[in-house]
Design a protein around this motif. Structure first.
Motif, PDB file in Angstrom:
ATOM      1  N   PHE A 253       0.856  -1.190   0.000  1.00  0.00           N
ATOM      2  CA  PHE A 253       0.000   0.000   0.000  1.00  0.00           C
ATOM      3  C   PHE A 253       0.893   1.241   0.000  1.00  0.00           C
ATOM      4  N   ALA A 254       0.476   2.276  -0.703  1.00  0.00           N
ATOM      5  CA  ALA A 254       1.296   3.490  -0.743  1.00  0.00           C
ATOM      6  C   ALA A 254       0.442   4.741  -0.732  1.00  0.00           C
ATOM      7  N   PHE A 255       0.915   5.723   0.012  1.00  0.00           N
ATOM      8  CA  PHE A 255       0.345   7.073   0.037  1.00  0.00           C
ATOM      9  C   PHE A 255       1.242   7.964  -0.805  1.00  0.00           C
ATOM     10  N   PHE A 256       0.622   8.820  -1.640  1.00  0.00           N
ATOM     11  CA  PHE A 256       1.356   9.792  -2.452  1.00  0.00           C
ATOM     12  C   PHE A 256       0.745  11.165  -2.215  1.00  0.00           C
ATOM     13  N   GLY A 257       1.560  12.132  -1.830  1.00  0.00           N
ATOM     14  CA  GLY A 257       1.011  13.473  -1.658  1.00  0.00           C
ATOM     15  C   GLY A 257       1.691  14.260  -0.561  1.00  0.00           C
ATOM     16  N   GLN A 258       1.009  15.318  -0.124  1.00  0.00           N
ATOM     17  CA  GLN A 258       1.523  16.187   0.924  1.00  0.00           C
ATOM     18  C   GLN A 258       1.202  15.583   2.297  1.00  0.00           C
ATOM     19  N   VAL A 259       2.176  15.583   3.185  1.00  0.00           N
ATOM     20  CA  VAL A 259       1.952  15.063   4.540  1.00  0.00           C
ATOM     21  C   VAL A 259       1.500  16.234   5.410  1.00  0.00           C
ATOM     22  N   THR A 260       0.188  16.444   5.460  1.00  0.00           N
ATOM     23  CA  THR A 260      -0.417  17.510   6.249  1.00  0.00           C
ATOM     24  C   THR A 260      -1.493  16.898   7.151  1.00  0.00           C
ATOM     25  N   PRO A 261      -1.952  17.625   8.157  1.00  0.00           N
ATOM     26  CA  PRO A 261      -2.992  17.073   9.045  1.00  0.00           C
ATOM     27  C   PRO A 261      -4.271  16.679   8.324  1.00  0.00           C
ATOM     28  N   PHE A 262      -4.561  17.307   7.157  1.00  0.00           N
ATOM     29  CA  PHE A 262      -5.798  17.011   6.448  1.00  0.00           C
ATOM     30  C   PHE A 262      -5.705  15.780   5.563  1.00  0.00           C
ATOM     31  N   LYS A 263      -4.500  15.303   5.300  1.00  0.00           N
ATOM     32  CA  LYS A 263      -4.322  14.192   4.366  1.00  0.00           C
ATOM     33  C   LYS A 263      -4.439  12.821   5.034  1.00  0.00           C
ATOM     34  N   GLY A 264      -4.524  12.771   6.357  1.00  0.00           N
ATOM     35  CA  GLY A 264      -4.841  11.526   7.037  1.00  0.00           C
ATOM     36  C   GLY A 264      -3.710  10.518   7.160  1.00  0.00           C
ATOM     37  N   VAL A 265      -2.468  10.934   6.968  1.00  0.00           N
ATOM     38  CA  VAL A 265      -1.357   9.997   7.125  1.00  0.00           C
ATOM     39  C   VAL A 265      -1.302   9.468   8.554  1.00  0.00           C
ATOM     40  N   ASP A 266      -1.610  10.318   9.530  1.00  0.00           N
ATOM     41  CA  ASP A 266      -1.621   9.858  10.921  1.00  0.00           C
ATOM     42  C   ASP A 266      -2.711   8.818  11.159  1.00  0.00           C
ATOM     43  N   VAL A 267      -3.838   8.941  10.464  1.00  0.00           N
ATOM     44  CA  VAL A 267      -4.899   7.927  10.562  1.00  0.00           C
ATOM     45  C   VAL A 267      -4.389   6.594  10.032  1.00  0.00           C
ATOM     46  N   LEU A 268      -3.722   6.634   8.880  1.00  0.00           N
ATOM     47  CA  LEU A 268      -3.179   5.420   8.275  1.00  0.00           C
ATOM     48  C   LEU A 268      -2.148   4.759   9.182  1.00  0.00           C
ATOM     49  N   LEU A 269      -1.230   5.552   9.745  1.00  0.00           N
ATOM     50  CA  LEU A 269      -0.192   4.990  10.615  1.00  0.00           C
ATOM     51  C   LEU A 269      -0.790   4.451  11.908  1.00  0.00           C
ATOM     52  N   SER A 270      -1.785   5.138  12.461  1.00  0.00           N
ATOM     53  CA  SER A 270      -2.457   4.635  13.661  1.00  0.00           C
ATOM     54  C   SER A 270      -3.162   3.322  13.387  1.00  0.00           C
ATOM     55  N   ALA A 271      -3.797   3.215  12.221  1.00  0.00           N
ATOM     56  CA  ALA A 271      -4.476   1.971  11.849  1.00  0.00           C
ATOM     57  C   ALA A 271      -3.488   0.823  11.768  1.00  0.00           C
ATOM     58  N   LEU A 272      -2.330   1.088  11.186  1.00  0.00           N
ATOM     59  CA  LEU A 272      -1.300   0.052  11.074  1.00  0.00           C
ATOM     60  C   LEU A 272      -0.759  -0.322  12.447  1.00  0.00           C
TER      61      LEU A 272
END
Length: 446
Positions: A253-272
């Motif tokens: 799985f891969a995320f592409f884009g800006q790492v900002t609070p609105f992009k949900g990267v923290d949600v993805l990492l918390s889920a993992l």
């Protein structure tokens, strides 16, 4: 330029009206320096217009990103220019250097003499440029593409409540004051009408999603002046599926884009992180993202606390920022593109890029994401901000090899950027787009 000379010249070629005109594309950043989705979409449109038969000249102007820029216009290369005035008042999106709008920018317009202006944003330049284009080029057609909700929402145009990050379902004076208690209802009423009066200078609007179109109609823009035209993509062959070993999983799985609070990267990492270790060990997540260093300290610390143990465990990899030319190679190595954004999103360019390269998507189940990814057909919808749902979906998607194959074959080819350019011009010139009917939704492919 006289009234007749200022209008685009038209001639019939094979039943499709072509234009002979100068087209100016304006964006809030150049993708070489600011690789956001809107900037990329604007630049790809400019490149398509350069090669389009009948367009006399295409010109690209982008915001200069230097903080000490003085408001002068710089030539980046042939027909590509950099300019910025900065913003003195983000509440009303007003220019920090109005003299640069009425001086430098006005001279530029008189030199270029555009017949059509395709504006992709007014951020970093000021909403006043809309009125300046209309006054300086009265016969030009002005088309504004709305990439988010800045006109409606003072919270960075995200329509997410300040502080709580709760989704905002509609604009109201009371709700806006709730987010910004230092402002009055009168302030927000004046803000709306100030921006709306500048929008009056625009002939037509474009929304890359029906969701965003409906938000602006509810805000007060006339429905007949807003068309839906999807962001176009360059031509290119779809990647073959990643080769699996016997019994292998679709677990990259891969995320592409800006790492900002609105992009949900923290949600993805918390889920993992919340998955049991025996499930997590079969998951491989990559973050191809930029601009973490530009975020506030609390967010940076949260991301660091989440990613460090996952990277040490080997289930998370952080290749970081990438050049657009490298995107295809990076996507070839993975199975799924994830879009875990926690705001409404309009039409993330990464969704069309995933379709272009043949990679199904997992996305939050709201806004333009849910509109463009068909749940159970070419991807899966996941509960926005729901770490449990994201974790469970990562596990189930990785194991569903047959489902991945079905999604891969169901994906539509994204709208070619050359066709998007044709539709932009047809909409600007008040012509019917061939074969698309009378409704103001021109991206019939979606």
């Amino acid at each position: 330029m006289g009234e007749d000379a200022g209008r685009a010249q038209r001639r019939d070629l094979g039943g499709v009206k072509q234009v002979s005109s100068t087209v100016l594309v304006i964006a809030h950043g150049h993708p070489e320096f600011s690789p956001g989705g809107g900037e990329v979409a604007a630049y790809q449109l400019f490149c398509a217009l350069q090669n389009r038969k009948g367009v006399k000249r295409a010109v690209f102007m982008a915001r200069h990103s230097s903080s000490d820029w003085t408001g002068q216009i710089s030539i980046l290369r042939n027909d590509e220019f950099l300019w910025s005035t900065g913003i003195s008042d983000w509440f009303k999106a007003q220019s920090a250097r109005p003299h640069a709008v009425t001086g430098t920018f006005r001279k530029f317009l008189k030199t270029i003499r555009p017949d059509i202006v395709l504006l992709h944003h007014y951020a970093h330049m000021g909403v006043e440029i809309l009125r300046e284009i209309r006054n300086t080029c009265p016969s030009s057609k002005i088309v504004l593409t709305l990439h988010e909700y800045m006109g409606i929402c003072h919270n960075i145009g995200q329509m997410v409540k300040r502080g709580s990050a709760e989704l905002c379902f509609g604009e109201s004076l009371q709700a806006c004051v709730g987010c910004f208690p230092d402002r009055s209802e009168e302030d927000f009423w004046l803000r709306k009408h100030f921006i709306r009066r500048h929008f009056d200078a625009v002939d037509r609007f474009i929304a890359p999603s029906e969701f965003l179109r409906q938000r602006y109609i509810a805000w007060g823009l006339p429905a007949e002046r807003i068309a839906v035209i999807e962001n176009g993509q360059p031509d290119g062959a779809r990647h073959a599926p990643r080769t699996l070993a016997p019994g292998g999983l679709r677990n990259r799985f891969a995320f592409f884009g800006q790492v900002t609070p609105f992009k949900g990267v923290d949600v993805l990492l918390s889920a993992l992180a919340n998955l049991p270790r025996k499930q997590r060990k079969d998951i491989h997540v990559e973050i191809h993202g930029a601009n973490l260093e530009s975020q506030d300290e609390a967010f940076r610390n949260r991301i660091e606390a989440l990613r460090r143990p996952l990277m040490e465990e080997g289930v998370l990899h952080w290749p970081g920022a990438y050049h657009r030319d490298d995107l295809g190679r990076r996507m070839a190595r993975i199975d799924w593109v994830v879009v875990p954004s926690v705001w409404w999103e309009n039409s993330p360019v990464v969704i069309q890029e995933a379709f272009r390269f043949g990679r199904p998507l997992l996305c939050s189940n709201i806004g333009g994401m849910a509109e463009h990814v068909r749940d159970g057909i070419d991807g899966l919808h996941v509960g926005v901000g729901n770490t449990s749902d994201w974790g469970e979906t990562l596990v189930s998607a990785a194991a569903d090899v047959e489902g991945w194959d079905r999604f891969y074959h169901n994906m539509k080819t994204p709208l070619p950027v050359e066709r998007a350019a044709e539709r932009y011009l047809a909409w600007a010139l008040d012509e019917a787009s061939p074969g698309l009917g009378a409704l103001p939704r021109l991206a019939a492919d979606f």
